[in-house]
Design a protein around this motif. Structure first.
Motif, PDB file in Angstrom:
ATOM      1  N   THR A  44       0.834  -1.210   0.000  1.00 46.77           N
ATOM      2  CA  THR A  44       0.000   0.000   0.000  1.00 46.77           C
ATOM      3  C   THR A  44       0.866   1.257   0.000  1.00 46.77           C
ATOM      4  O   THR A  44       0.578   2.240  -0.694  1.00 46.77           O
ATOM      5  CB  THR A  44      -0.932  -0.019   1.225  1.00 46.77           C
ATOM      6  N   ARG A  45       1.953   1.218   0.756  1.00 47.06           N
ATOM      7  CA  ARG A  45       2.827   2.388   0.821  1.00 47.06           C
ATOM      8  C   ARG A  45       3.603   2.595  -0.483  1.00 47.06           C
ATOM      9  O   ARG A  45       3.926   3.726  -0.844  1.00 47.06           O
ATOM     10  CB  ARG A  45       3.765   2.242   2.024  1.00 47.06           C
ATOM     11  N   LYS A  46       3.909   1.519  -1.174  1.00 49.59           N
ATOM     12  CA  LYS A  46       4.532   1.672  -2.500  1.00 49.59           C
ATOM     13  C   LYS A  46       3.562   2.390  -3.437  1.00 49.59           C
ATOM     14  O   LYS A  46       3.966   3.261  -4.220  1.00 49.59           O
ATOM     15  CB  LYS A  46       4.891   0.307  -3.083  1.00 49.59           C
ATOM     16  N   ALA A  47       2.299   2.009  -3.371  1.00 47.94           N
ATOM     17  CA  ALA A  47       1.298   2.668  -4.214  1.00 47.94           C
ATOM     18  C   ALA A  47       1.195   4.149  -3.864  1.00 47.94           C
ATOM     19  O   ALA A  47       1.134   5.018  -4.745  1.00 47.94           O
ATOM     20  CB  ALA A  47      -0.057   1.979  -4.045  1.00 47.94           C
ATOM     21  N   MET A  48       1.191   4.454  -2.557  1.00 49.46           N
ATOM     22  CA  MET A  48       1.118   5.852  -2.118  1.00 49.46           C
ATOM     23  C   MET A  48       2.311   6.654  -2.617  1.00 49.46           C
ATOM     24  O   MET A  48       2.164   7.784  -3.089  1.00 49.46           O
ATOM     25  CB  MET A  48       1.116   5.918  -0.583  1.00 49.46           C
ATOM     26  N   THR A  49       3.487   6.075  -2.485  1.00 54.01           N
ATOM     27  CA  THR A  49       4.706   6.788  -2.879  1.00 54.01           C
ATOM     28  C   THR A  49       4.691   7.103  -4.377  1.00 54.01           C
ATOM     29  O   THR A  49       5.044   8.217  -4.793  1.00 54.01           O
ATOM     30  CB  THR A  49       5.953   5.954  -2.518  1.00 54.01           C
ATOM     31  N   ALA A  50       4.263   6.131  -5.174  1.00 57.14           N
ATOM     32  CA  ALA A  50       4.193   6.363  -6.621  1.00 57.14           C
ATOM     33  C   ALA A  50       3.154   7.428  -6.941  1.00 57.14           C
ATOM     34  O   ALA A  50       3.360   8.279  -7.815  1.00 57.14           O
ATOM     35  CB  ALA A  50       3.869   5.059  -7.348  1.00 57.14           C
ATOM     36  N   ALA A  51       2.034   7.416  -6.214  1.00 61.23           N
ATOM     37  CA  ALA A  51       0.976   8.389  -6.477  1.00 61.23           C
ATOM     38  C   ALA A  51       1.390   9.794  -6.074  1.00 61.23           C
ATOM     39  O   ALA A  51       1.047  10.777  -6.744  1.00 61.23           O
ATOM     40  CB  ALA A  51      -0.304   7.991  -5.738  1.00 61.23           C
ATOM     41  N   THR A  52       2.110   9.923  -4.988  1.00 55.49           N
ATOM     42  CA  THR A  52       2.462  11.264  -4.503  1.00 55.49           C
ATOM     43  C   THR A  52       3.628  11.872  -5.269  1.00 55.49           C
ATOM     44  O   THR A  52       3.740  13.092  -5.368  1.00 55.49           O
ATOM     45  CB  THR A  52       2.759  11.243  -2.983  1.00 55.49           C
ATOM     46  N   THR A  53       4.495  11.020  -5.825  1.00 56.28           N
ATOM     47  CA  THR A  53       5.649  11.543  -6.559  1.00 56.28           C
ATOM     48  C   THR A  53       5.424  11.545  -8.063  1.00 56.28           C
ATOM     49  O   THR A  53       6.104  12.272  -8.787  1.00 56.28           O
ATOM     50  CB  THR A  53       6.911  10.685  -6.301  1.00 56.28           C
ATOM     51  N   GLY A  54       4.505  10.713  -8.526  1.00 56.05           N
ATOM     52  CA  GLY A  54       4.326  10.594  -9.976  1.00 56.05           C
ATOM     53  C   GLY A  54       5.447   9.812 -10.628  1.00 56.05           C
ATOM     54  O   GLY A  54       5.629   9.868 -11.841  1.00 56.05           O
ATOM     55  N   GLN A  55       6.207   9.082  -9.814  1.00 57.49           N
ATOM     56  CA  GLN A  55       7.353   8.317 -10.329  1.00 57.49           C
ATOM     57  C   GLN A  55       7.364   6.910  -9.749  1.00 57.49           C
ATOM     58  O   GLN A  55       6.788   6.655  -8.702  1.00 57.49           O
ATOM     59  CB  GLN A  55       8.662   9.022  -9.932  1.00 57.49           C
ATOM     60  N   GLN A  56       8.094   6.022 -10.454  1.00 64.77           N
ATOM     61  CA  GLN A  56       8.308   4.692  -9.903  1.00 64.77           C
ATOM     62  C   GLN A  56       9.059   4.797  -8.579  1.00 64.77           C
ATOM     63  O   GLN A  56       9.904   5.677  -8.410  1.00 64.77           O
ATOM     64  CB  GLN A  56       9.161   3.847 -10.852  1.00 64.77           C
ATOM     65  N   THR A  57       8.776   3.902  -7.671  1.00 64.45           N
ATOM     66  CA  THR A  57       9.541   3.880  -6.420  1.00 64.45           C
ATOM     67  C   THR A  57      10.942   3.329  -6.676  1.00 64.45           C
ATOM     68  O   THR A  57      11.184   2.634  -7.658  1.00 64.45           O
ATOM     69  CB  THR A  57       8.849   2.991  -5.376  1.00 64.45           C
ATOM     70  N   GLY A  58      11.868   3.660  -5.785  1.00 66.67           N
ATOM     71  CA  GLY A  58      13.194   3.064  -5.842  1.00 66.67           C
ATOM     72  C   GLY A  58      14.294   3.993  -6.315  1.00 66.67           C
ATOM     73  O   GLY A  58      15.449   3.592  -6.399  1.00 66.67           O
ATOM     74  N   ASN A  59      13.924   5.237  -6.609  1.00 68.94           N
ATOM     75  CA  ASN A  59      14.938   6.140  -7.161  1.00 68.94           C
ATOM     76  C   ASN A  59      15.407   7.233  -6.209  1.00 68.94           C
ATOM     77  O   ASN A  59      16.069   8.180  -6.612  1.00 68.94           O
ATOM     78  CB  ASN A  59      14.403   6.782  -8.446  1.00 68.94           C
ATOM     79  N   ILE A  60      15.030   7.134  -4.954  1.00 63.95           N
ATOM     80  CA  ILE A  60      15.482   8.122  -3.973  1.00 63.95           C
ATOM     81  C   ILE A  60      16.922   7.800  -3.581  1.00 63.95           C
ATOM     82  O   ILE A  60      17.292   6.631  -3.445  1.00 63.95           O
ATOM     83  CB  ILE A  60      14.581   8.086  -2.720  1.00 63.95           C
ATOM     84  N   ALA A  61      17.726   8.822  -3.422  1.00 65.08           N
ATOM     85  CA  ALA A  61      19.108   8.603  -2.989  1.00 65.08           C
ATOM     86  C   ALA A  61      19.096   7.912  -1.626  1.00 65.08           C
ATOM     87  O   ALA A  61      18.302   8.279  -0.755  1.00 65.08           O
ATOM     88  CB  ALA A  61      19.852   9.940  -2.900  1.00 65.08           C
ATOM     89  N   PRO A  62      19.968   6.906  -1.457  1.00 69.35           N
ATOM     90  CA  PRO A  62      19.955   6.108  -0.222  1.00 69.35           C
ATOM     91  C   PRO A  62      20.018   6.944   1.065  1.00 69.35           C
ATOM     92  O   PRO A  62      19.362   6.608   2.048  1.00 69.35           O
ATOM     93  CB  PRO A  62      21.216   5.241  -0.362  1.00 69.35           C
ATOM     94  N   ASP A  63      20.777   8.026   1.044  1.00 68.52           N
ATOM     95  CA  ASP A  63      20.900   8.797   2.280  1.00 68.52           C
ATOM     96  C   ASP A  63      19.651   9.616   2.591  1.00 68.52           C
ATOM     97  O   ASP A  63      19.495  10.129   3.685  1.00 68.52           O
ATOM     98  CB  ASP A  63      22.136   9.717   2.225  1.00 68.52           C
ATOM     99  N   LYS A  64      18.756   9.736   1.610  1.00 69.44           N
ATOM    100  CA  LYS A  64      17.519  10.474   1.869  1.00 69.44           C
ATOM    101  C   LYS A  64      16.340   9.533   2.110  1.00 69.44           C
ATOM    102  O   LYS A  64      15.322   9.942   2.688  1.00 69.44           O
ATOM    103  CB  LYS A  64      17.182  11.386   0.674  1.00 69.44           C
ATOM    104  N   ALA A  65      16.460   8.302   1.659  1.00 67.81           N
ATOM    105  CA  ALA A  65      15.308   7.394   1.675  1.00 67.81           C
ATOM    106  C   ALA A  65      14.764   7.167   3.085  1.00 67.81           C
ATOM    107  O   ALA A  65      13.543   7.225   3.303  1.00 67.81           O
ATOM    108  CB  ALA A  65      15.697   6.062   1.040  1.00 67.81           C
ATOM    109  N   LEU A  66      15.648   6.916   4.029  1.00 66.08           N
ATOM    110  CA  LEU A  66      15.170   6.647   5.390  1.00 66.08           C
ATOM    111  C   LEU A  66      14.665   7.916   6.059  1.00 66.08           C
ATOM    112  O   LEU A  66      13.717   7.883   6.848  1.00 66.08           O
ATOM    113  CB  LEU A  66      16.265   5.986   6.226  1.00 66.08           C
ATOM    114  N   LEU A  67      15.278   9.046   5.732  1.00 64.28           N
ATOM    115  CA  LEU A  67      14.789  10.312   6.296  1.00 64.28           C
ATOM    116  C   LEU A  67      13.367  10.590   5.812  1.00 64.28           C
ATOM    117  O   LEU A  67      12.502  11.025   6.585  1.00 64.28           O
ATOM    118  CB  LEU A  67      15.711  11.467   5.889  1.00 64.28           C
TER     119      LEU A  67
END
Lengths: 144, 144, 144, 144
Positions: A62-85
């Motif tokens: 569900t959260r993968k779906a939310m992330t794609a909807a809010t960014t308009g992009q596929q998940t998985g492309n956030i820089a590692p040092d920002k992803a957890l933040l």
């Protein structure tokens, strides 16, 4: 600038098409999945949990779906040092796990699909397969 | 007493039958609904939000399904003076709102369906309609 | 039935008009208020907390806005015996307190405004005053 | 030591100045943003979500504002190895994402502004632009 703006909303018919296509693709791959569809406001539109998929993937899909909807992009492309933040700052809802794909029609982000219970690559492949079927329906004039 | 016991689990095929039957009944009634299906562990199996139904019913429909699954009974029969105490003690998950119906097969409680966005009576009618279709499939030997 | 449907979204311009009108009405009444505006997905669009208003009304004003947006109706009309059940089943988000008014344009529910910190009647009056200004802007062709 | 001490509080007028300045800066930059303003108690004073900005940034922008208000410093300067520990220990409210700037007047920390939906650098630039406008108003004797 006006007080309202025209938009496009995902229907439950569209949601059913996505869920059925994802289930079919997952069965063909032999990997049971949790599949979630949200609208552009990150509210749940549809969900199916396949036999043998992981219970804890209900939430992550569900959260993968939310992330794609809010960014308009596929998940998985956030820089590692920002992803957890970003995950922390959104109570875990913004995730960098593979398997979330946005739904974009006529330039409108109308939602996202999230798939979880396989490897990230499997999850993404199922999500993409479902979106392809959805887009094909749209192009064939069944919608927009 | 043995260390394990046989059980019966709701499948995603069964879940899809329930969701489709509920959507069909809601369309026939002209009342858009949120429809949730959970298994005997109160974990989400399937969900669909129909166009025009209430966003806040995503949660209440799911909780109706949970309540029916955990009690093995239709929602709405808790004594009024106990209903809010139970809601509080379960973080709101045990609800006395109408619209939750258990799924019982061969004496096994295998889950519940919850419907929300109409009046309580409408919600219950849709849930019952979906369970009837489901039971009919079972009796016709398509499942159990 | 198609996979998408046309809709109308509240803009941040429209949100600002609502907030400014509510603040003006509250100042004229001499009652400091918390004012929240949400879109049709119950997601926050705008908020202002006036000097002297109640901190705990931040949440209740927001929930009034959500309730109006999800039901398409003013808050306060739920039967007393159902109001607390609905509140519990929605983690408190569905409220029967006065002061929530839906935003409806061309038949589309595009969101809701919620006002809290005065008496229920004062809250409702401020919300209605803001929506009146908003609708007047719309009618004057500045929007839809 | 006395039992009370004089303080300075952010007003809703000041909040409106901050929100308007941030919206103007974001429009000039062409990056839609979620903008949150909190007081020194980390309680929401004001919020605006611009068209096209991210729904999940509602929460992260607010937390940036909280972090700036509670520390009296810009967000983003926590040592990486401490950032996630602090996030966890504050239920995600203390964030190290760029885009939070404190509001300090006459040595009093009176709150913070948080901006989110662009890159961290864009978010921070918008927040700084808004605070500059705010401080200029203060210096011109329009407030403090």
């Amino acid at each position: 600038m006006s007080l309202t703006r025209p938009a496009l909303k995902l229907t439950h018919k569209g949601t059913s098409v996505l869920l059925a296509a994802a289930v079919e693709a997952a069965e063909a791959m032999g990997v049971p999945q949790c599949i979630a569809v949200v609208d552009e406001g990150c509210n749940l539109m549809g969900f199916i949990r396949m036999d043998g998929s992981r219970v804890l993937s209900i939430e992550s899909a569900t959260r993968k779906a939310m992330t794609a909807a809010t960014t308009g992009q596929q998940t998985g492309n956030i820089a590692p040092d920002k992803a957890l933040l970003l995950a922390e700052a959104t109570s875990g809802r913004m995730t960098n796990l593979l398997g979330g794909v946005p739904l974009i029609v006529n330039g409108h982000i109308i939602g996202g699909i999230g798939v979880g219970s396989g490897t990230g690559e499997q999850d993404l492949a199922i999500a993409n397969a479902a979106v392809s079927v959805f887009q094909k329906h749209i192009e064939e004039g069944q919608t927009a």
